[in-house]
Design a protein around this motif. Structure first.
Motif, PDB file in Angstrom:
ATOM      1  N   THR A  55      31.563 -30.369 -35.085  1.00 45.03           N
ATOM      2  CA  THR A  55      31.659 -29.100 -34.385  1.00 45.03           C
ATOM      3  C   THR A  55      32.927 -29.159 -33.556  1.00 45.03           C
ATOM      4  OG1 THR A  55      30.484 -29.886 -32.425  1.00 45.03           O
ATOM      5  CG2 THR A  55      29.137 -28.958 -34.212  1.00 45.03           C
ATOM      6  N   GLU A  56      33.346 -28.039 -33.036  1.00 46.59           N
ATOM      7  CA  GLU A  56      34.554 -28.027 -32.194  1.00 46.59           C
ATOM      8  C   GLU A  56      34.341 -28.909 -30.960  1.00 46.59           C
ATOM      9  OE1 GLU A  56      38.299 -27.734 -31.338  1.00 46.59           O
ATOM     10  OE2 GLU A  56      37.456 -26.937 -33.176  1.00 46.59           O
ATOM     11  N   GLU A 110      36.780 -32.029 -29.996  1.00 50.51           N
ATOM     12  CA  GLU A 110      37.427 -32.149 -28.691  1.00 50.51           C
ATOM     13  C   GLU A 110      37.069 -33.481 -28.032  1.00 50.51           C
ATOM     14  OE1 GLU A 110      39.959 -31.538 -25.808  1.00 50.51           O
ATOM     15  OE2 GLU A 110      39.791 -30.263 -27.576  1.00 50.51           O
ATOM     16  N   ALA A 111      35.828 -33.926 -28.171  1.00 43.70           N
ATOM     17  CA  ALA A 111      35.423 -35.218 -27.600  1.00 43.70           C
ATOM     18  C   ALA A 111      36.193 -36.361 -28.254  1.00 43.70           C
ATOM     19  CB  ALA A 111      33.918 -35.424 -27.777  1.00 43.70           C
ATOM     20  N   VAL A 112      36.386 -36.289 -29.562  1.00 46.85           N
ATOM     21  CA  VAL A 112      37.138 -37.324 -30.265  1.00 46.85           C
ATOM     22  C   VAL A 112      38.594 -37.301 -29.818  1.00 46.85           C
ATOM     23  CG1 VAL A 112      38.006 -38.054 -32.535  1.00 46.85           C
ATOM     24  CG2 VAL A 112      35.596 -37.457 -32.252  1.00 46.85           C
ATOM     25  N   GLU A 166      28.648 -41.176 -33.034  1.00 45.56           N
ATOM     26  CA  GLU A 166      27.904 -40.217 -32.231  1.00 45.56           C
ATOM     27  C   GLU A 166      28.015 -38.819 -32.828  1.00 45.56           C
ATOM     28  OE1 GLU A 166      29.313 -40.602 -28.230  1.00 45.56           O
ATOM     29  OE2 GLU A 166      28.534 -42.638 -28.051  1.00 45.56           O
ATOM     30  N   ALA A 167      29.206 -38.455 -33.305  1.00 46.27           N
ATOM     31  CA  ALA A 167      29.393 -37.145 -33.916  1.00 46.27           C
ATOM     32  C   ALA A 167      28.559 -37.031 -35.183  1.00 46.27           C
ATOM     33  CB  ALA A 167      30.860 -36.903 -34.225  1.00 46.27           C
ATOM     34  N   ARG A 168      28.501 -38.110 -35.974  1.00 53.55           N
ATOM     35  CA  ARG A 168      27.741 -38.076 -37.214  1.00 53.55           C
ATOM     36  C   ARG A 168      26.252 -37.926 -36.921  1.00 53.55           C
ATOM     37  NH1 ARG A 168      28.892 -42.988 -39.937  1.00 53.55           N
ATOM     38  NH2 ARG A 168      27.088 -43.876 -38.938  1.00 53.55           N
TER      39      ARG A 168
END
Length: 129
Positions: free
Chosen positions: A19-20, A24-26, A123-125
């Motif tokens: 997601t956006e 942005e977190a990455v 974490e994103a996955r």
């Protein structure tokens, strides 16, 4: 011809949907870690933001492209985290590592920043599962 590793990575990342907010977190995590990896070693001696800018442009021109705003934003963040301290000398603010910053730098020398980036990707996955 792609190696098996590159092909496996490409296949793995096709499954991940960001997601956006995750993107942005990455980006933020990568920026902070890169700035820590680059700036902290340079702050073992007291330097002004201008000196840091000049050093980055001359020594790391091909490695990392920082603009002046990013450097000062990173210095401010490092100061907020108490990793660097600053003091005014004549008309310029100068920065140097704090004791906490020295400890972090020693830790960074022992490990690379890749595990943290991998953790962000993991974490994103999992957030998408």
């Amino acid at each position: 011809m792609e190696t098996r590793f590159k092909q496996a990575m490409k296949n793995q990342f096709q499954k991940v949907q960001f997601t956006e907010k995750h993107r942005e977190a990455v980006r933020k995590g990568i920026h902070e870690e890169l700035s820590d990896q680059v700036l902290l070693p340079m702050l073992q001696t007291m330097r002004s933001g201008y000196e840091l800018t000049q050093l980055l442009y001359t020594k790391n021109k091909d490695v990392v492209h920082f603009n002046e705003g990013m450097i000062y934003a990173s210095l401010h963040r490092l100061e907020q985290q108490q990793l660097v301290v600053s003091e005014w000398h004549e008309n310029e603010k100068r920065y140097v590592l704090s004791n906490k910053g020295v400890k972090l730098l020693a830790k960074l020398y022992k490990e690379t920043y890749f595990p943290s980036i991998q953790q962000l990707l993991k974490e994103a996955r999992y957030a998408n599962d």
